[in-house]
Design a protein around this motif. Structure first.
Motif, mmCIF file in Angstrom:
data_model
loop_
_atom_site.group_PDB
_atom_site.id
_atom_site.type_symbol
_atom_site.label_atom_id
_atom_site.label_comp_id
_atom_site.label_asym_id
_atom_site.label_seq_id
_atom_site.Cartn_x
_atom_site.Cartn_y
_atom_site.Cartn_z
ATOM 1 N N SER A 93 45.893 -46.456 -0.445
ATOM 2 C CA SER A 93 44.039 -46.125 -0.119
ATOM 3 C C SER A 93 44.528 -45.943 1.802
ATOM 4 O O SER A 93 45.801 -46.579 1.964
ATOM 5 C CB SER A 93 43.228 -46.574 -0.397
ATOM 6 N N ASN A 127 39.104 -44.866 -9.794
ATOM 7 C CA ASN A 127 37.584 -45.108 -10.403
ATOM 8 C C ASN A 127 36.935 -45.976 -9.114
ATOM 9 O O ASN A 127 35.965 -45.297 -8.518
ATOM 10 C CB ASN A 127 37.154 -46.328 -11.944
ATOM 11 N N LYS A 128 37.648 -46.486 -8.588
ATOM 12 C CA LYS A 128 37.238 -46.992 -7.116
ATOM 13 C C LYS A 128 37.903 -46.639 -6.022
ATOM 14 O O LYS A 128 36.991 -47.069 -5.253
ATOM 15 C CB LYS A 128 37.657 -48.875 -7.229
ATOM 16 N N GLU A 129 38.934 -46.541 -5.930
ATOM 17 C CA GLU A 129 39.278 -45.360 -4.264
ATOM 18 C C GLU A 129 38.380 -43.680 -4.204
ATOM 19 O O GLU A 129 38.641 -43.177 -5.568
ATOM 20 C CB GLU A 129 40.387 -45.458 -4.352
ATOM 21 N N GLU A 130 38.191 -43.474 -3.637
ATOM 22 C CA GLU A 130 37.783 -42.063 -2.791
ATOM 23 C C GLU A 130 38.986 -41.009 -3.078
ATOM 24 O O GLU A 130 38.804 -39.423 -2.910
ATOM 25 C CB GLU A 130 36.302 -42.121 -1.970
ATOM 26 N N TYR A 185 49.451 -49.158 -3.788
ATOM 27 C CA TYR A 185 49.576 -49.660 -4.777
ATOM 28 C C TYR A 185 50.278 -49.316 -5.461
ATOM 29 O O TYR A 185 50.939 -48.217 -5.486
ATOM 30 C CB TYR A 185 48.242 -48.804 -5.380
ATOM 31 N N GLU A 204 41.216 -36.781 -14.149
ATOM 32 C CA GLU A 204 42.385 -38.084 -13.544
ATOM 33 C C GLU A 204 43.475 -38.553 -14.593
ATOM 34 O O GLU A 204 44.213 -39.306 -14.794
ATOM 35 C CB GLU A 204 41.526 -39.359 -14.046
ATOM 36 N N LYS A 216 39.014 -37.272 -4.476
ATOM 37 C CA LYS A 216 37.741 -37.189 -5.768
ATOM 38 C C LYS A 216 36.330 -36.635 -4.700
ATOM 39 O O LYS A 216 36.113 -36.397 -3.654
ATOM 40 C CB LYS A 216 37.296 -38.848 -5.635
ATOM 41 N N ASP A 247 41.203 -47.721 -13.331
ATOM 42 C CA ASP A 247 40.771 -48.375 -12.642
ATOM 43 C C ASP A 247 40.983 -48.179 -11.131
ATOM 44 O O ASP A 247 40.177 -47.888 -9.736
ATOM 45 C CB ASP A 247 41.213 -49.981 -12.315
ATOM 46 N N ILE A 248 41.596 -47.422 -9.859
ATOM 47 C CA ILE A 248 42.795 -47.602 -9.136
ATOM 48 C C ILE A 248 41.794 -46.313 -9.298
ATOM 49 O O ILE A 248 40.462 -46.288 -7.571
ATOM 50 C CB ILE A 248 43.788 -47.761 -9.127
#
Length: 108
Positions: free
Chosen positions: A45, A82-85, A50, A19, A104, A79-80
């Motif tokens: 995404s 962490n939340k997106e695969e 973003y 990351e 990810k 943060d992005i």
């Protein structure tokens, strides 16, 4: 976190990347280049884009001097991630669009 980064052109390359490497090498940013003009990098995404335009000014570092240079703060990009695969990293410059896939593999 570990991601697979896939570049398709000029030749296909797949690498594993952390990351922190994503944030350092492929930040969400808007820059002004002397030869290429305005360069924009954003992450996309399946259902959200973003980009610098989509964030509050408090989340953006404005490092502009004589040329434009705005970059999303590292914690917002983390943060992005962490939340997106899956994300597409898109770089637009000089009427050209470079697209990378970011997938990810597993959290750290």
């Amino acid at each position: 976190m570990i991601f697979k980064l896939i570049r398709y052109t000029p030749q296909k390359i797949e690498i594993e990347i952390t990351e922190n490497q994503v944030i350092q090498m492929f930040p969400i940013e808007l820059t002004e280049h002397p030869n290429f003009g305005i360069i924009q990098r954003f992450w996309k995404s399946e259902n959200q884009t973003y980009s610098i335009d989509n964030f509050d000014a408090s989340q953006i570092l404005d490092l502009s001097t004589t040329k434009i240079y705005k970059k999303l703060k590292d914690d917002a990009m983390l943060d992005i991630l962490n939340k997106e695969e899956k994300l597409k990293i898109v770089l637009i410059y000089n009427n050209t669009e470079d697209v990378y896939d970011l997938i990810k593999l597993y959290p750290q």
